[in-house]
Design a protein around this motif. Structure first.
Motif, PDB file in Angstrom:
ATOM      1  N   THR A  79      74.965  74.765  29.118  1.00 31.93           N
ATOM      2  CA  THR A  79      74.952  75.265  27.849  1.00 31.93           C
ATOM      3  C   THR A  79      76.186  75.735  27.323  1.00 31.93           C
ATOM      4  O   THR A  79      76.564  75.940  26.176  1.00 31.93           O
ATOM      5  CB  THR A  79      74.144  76.735  27.758  1.00 31.93           C
ATOM      6  N   TRP A 103      77.357  64.544  31.525  1.00 34.10           N
ATOM      7  CA  TRP A 103      77.226  65.580  30.598  1.00 34.10           C
ATOM      8  C   TRP A 103      78.645  66.320  30.129  1.00 34.10           C
ATOM      9  O   TRP A 103      79.179  66.403  31.170  1.00 34.10           O
ATOM     10  CB  TRP A 103      76.443  66.487  30.961  1.00 34.10           C
ATOM     11  N   TRP A 119      73.670  69.014  33.370  1.00 31.71           N
ATOM     12  CA  TRP A 119      73.416  69.879  31.940  1.00 31.71           C
ATOM     13  C   TRP A 119      73.972  71.108  31.868  1.00 31.71           C
ATOM     14  O   TRP A 119      73.853  71.883  33.020  1.00 31.71           O
ATOM     15  CB  TRP A 119      71.843  69.707  31.565  1.00 31.71           C
ATOM     16  N   TRP A 144      63.607  66.859  28.039  1.00 37.57           N
ATOM     17  CA  TRP A 144      64.317  67.067  26.830  1.00 37.57           C
ATOM     18  C   TRP A 144      63.592  67.638  25.909  1.00 37.57           C
ATOM     19  O   TRP A 144      62.522  67.631  25.797  1.00 37.57           O
ATOM     20  CB  TRP A 144      65.137  65.739  26.345  1.00 37.57           C
ATOM     21  N   TRP A 158      70.968  58.194  24.858  1.00 38.73           N
ATOM     22  CA  TRP A 158      71.495  59.321  24.193  1.00 38.73           C
ATOM     23  C   TRP A 158      72.093  58.847  22.677  1.00 38.73           C
ATOM     24  O   TRP A 158      72.336  57.717  22.511  1.00 38.73           O
ATOM     25  CB  TRP A 158      72.820  59.709  24.770  1.00 38.73           C
ATOM     26  N   TRP A 214      67.566  70.152  31.705  1.00 43.53           N
ATOM     27  CA  TRP A 214      67.825  70.413  30.245  1.00 43.53           C
ATOM     28  C   TRP A 214      67.446  71.779  29.972  1.00 43.53           C
ATOM     29  O   TRP A 214      66.403  72.388  30.693  1.00 43.53           O
ATOM     30  CB  TRP A 214      66.986  69.373  29.543  1.00 43.53           C
ATOM     31  N   TRP A 232      76.223  59.819  27.903  1.00 43.93           N
ATOM     32  CA  TRP A 232      76.336  60.977  27.044  1.00 43.93           C
ATOM     33  C   TRP A 232      77.444  60.752  26.253  1.00 43.93           C
ATOM     34  O   TRP A 232      78.375  60.314  26.480  1.00 43.93           O
ATOM     35  CB  TRP A 232      76.402  62.264  28.027  1.00 43.93           C
ATOM     36  N   THR A 257      67.915  75.367  26.644  1.00 44.66           N
ATOM     37  CA  THR A 257      68.265  75.714  25.370  1.00 44.66           C
ATOM     38  C   THR A 257      69.185  76.874  25.568  1.00 44.66           C
ATOM     39  O   THR A 257      70.219  76.854  24.488  1.00 44.66           O
ATOM     40  CB  THR A 257      67.021  76.251  24.639  1.00 44.66           C
ATOM     41  N   TRP A 316      65.516  61.520  24.909  1.00 42.31           N
ATOM     42  CA  TRP A 316      66.047  62.001  23.889  1.00 42.31           C
ATOM     43  C   TRP A 316      65.751  62.078  22.645  1.00 42.31           C
ATOM     44  O   TRP A 316      64.983  61.274  22.064  1.00 42.31           O
ATOM     45  CB  TRP A 316      67.571  61.566  24.140  1.00 42.31           C
ATOM     46  N   ASP A 363      66.081  65.448  36.653  1.00 40.86           N
ATOM     47  CA  ASP A 363      67.002  65.844  35.558  1.00 40.86           C
ATOM     48  C   ASP A 363      66.785  67.148  35.055  1.00 40.86           C
ATOM     49  O   ASP A 363      65.791  67.783  35.618  1.00 40.86           O
ATOM     50  CB  ASP A 363      66.152  64.897  34.379  1.00 40.86           C
TER      51      ASP A 363
END
Length: 389
Positions: free
Chosen positions: A370, A328, A368, A153, A239, A114, A284, A116, A196, A112
């Motif tokens: 941004t 995603w 995943w 997450w 999700w 993830w 998702w 910011t 999540w 996985d």
């Protein structure tokens, strides 16, 4: 042009023979002003006819001297650097996003990913592997996990959760506070496969095992507790759009699968979609009415994608023989799904299309990003792919 030039030369010779320099009667110009405009610069910027029509000897001699020509004229180098089609194409290519392989520093399977921001990404995997990307390189993060980590997450860089199981298949939840990872106490409900949340005080982890069935644990900001047991074999993904709109993928002992839903008060175990010979691995959505679930249709030996809209699930048209494990996107018209044999699919709002990255045939577990031009994919053998400028 050449005819005019030779005429000037012949006339100049005659004047020199008569003791008079060619162009001496002009308005301040000299012979060199005409010579400095060479054939190459003329060929680059204008054709013969336009020069014959618009520029005569007197205008060149009267208005252009050596200094103005040298200072203001566009030389060959500036033309080559700034205005040629080849250079324009090169500039355009540098701005086009493309897929590339990122060095991960590990050969462990990554389950996985993830993050910011584009310079703050986390990836988790087998043997307690946790990696962090700072915008320039991936590096390993120390932790006490003795088993595999399947989901990651968080709500910020200082509040990240990783879930999995130890060597005895007991539940594991780790927390990162911005400086170090530490284990969190949680009741053993078996392997936890995904995590999540809707807020720092509303976080869900799902999983289960053959002995205890499926399980869901929920974090309220201070501790984890078993939220519900729907007596299914496993929950692979979770999700939601809010605390009262949560979807989980699930399956039973007979390879029947589907999607369950929580409305804030009740779970619908068989959910709004349940189908025999179906495995659903990832989920998702862009909103509460636009949700994608991916997996494998065992009856057709093919990948499958389900779409939730208008309060109902329906299968989408997708042409791949490979199981799909992760999904995603950034919007309804920009969704990625990844899976077996290096499979990457993209949905543009109307059609799913394969992306031939040509970079790997590894099992790709999760995706995943941004933004539409900053997408990360992780998989087997420490594989990390990136789509970006």
């Amino acid at each position: 042009m050449k005819l005019v030039w030779w005429g000037c030369v012949i006339f100049g010779v005659l004047l020199v023979l008569g003791g008079i320099a060619c162009g001496s009667g002009g308005g301040g110009g000299d012979d060199d002003s005409g010579v400095n405009v060479d054939d190459d610069s003329i060929d680059d910027d204008a054709d013969d006819d336009s020069i014959d029509d618009d520029v005569d000897d007197d205008s060149v001699d009267d208005d252009v001297d050596d200094d103005s020509t040298d200072d203001d004229a566009v030389d060959d180098d500036s033309i080559d650097d700034d205005t040629t089609p080849a250079d324009d194409d090169a500039d355009d290519d540098s701005d086009v996003a493309a897929w590339s392989i990122m060095p991960s520093g590990t050969t462990e399977r990554l389950y996985d990913v993830w993050g910011t921001t584009s310079s703050d990404m986390f990836a988790v995997g087998a043997a307690g592997t946790i990696l962090h990307y700072d915008g320039s390189a991936w590096s390993a993060m120390s932790n006490d996990a003795a088993g595999d980590l399947y989901g990651v997450w968080g709500t910020s860089h200082e509040n990240v959760f990783a879930v999995g199981a130890d060597a005895q298949s007991a539940s594991v939840i780790l927390h990162f506070d911005g400086s170090s990872w530490s284990a969190m106490p949680v009741e053993n409900v078996g392997v936890l496969g995904a995590v999540w949340g809707s807020s720092p005080s509303d976080i869900w982890a799902v999983g289960g095992n053959y002995e205890q069935g499926g399980a869901i644990v929920r974090y309220d900001g201070s501790s984890w507790s078993v939220f519900n047991n729907l007596l299914m074999i496993a929950f692979d993904a979770v999700w939601g759009s809010s605390a009262t709109d949560v979807f989980v993928t699930l399956s039973d002992f007979h390879e029947n699968g589907g999607v369950g839903h929580f409305d804030g008060s009740h779970w619908t175990p068989a959910g709004t979609y349940w189908h025999p010979w179906l495995l659903v691995f990832g989920i998702w959505g862009s909103s509460s009415t636009d949700v994608f679930a991916v997996g494998q249709d065992l009856s057709k030996s093919s990948g499958t994608i389900l779409h939730y809209q208008s309060a109902a699930w329906s299968p989408m048209t997708v042409d791949t023989p490979h199981a799909l494990l992760g999904v995603w996107g950034t919007s309804h018209a920009d969704v990625y799904s990844v899976g077996e044999d290096g499979t990457i699919l993209h949905f543009d709002g109307s059609t799913w299309s394969p992306i031939a990255s040509g970079l790997t045939t590894a099992m790709l577990e999760a995706v995943w990003g941004t933004s539409a031009t900053d997408v990360f994919v992780v998989g087997d053998g420490g594989t990390i792919l990136h789509y970006g400028d």
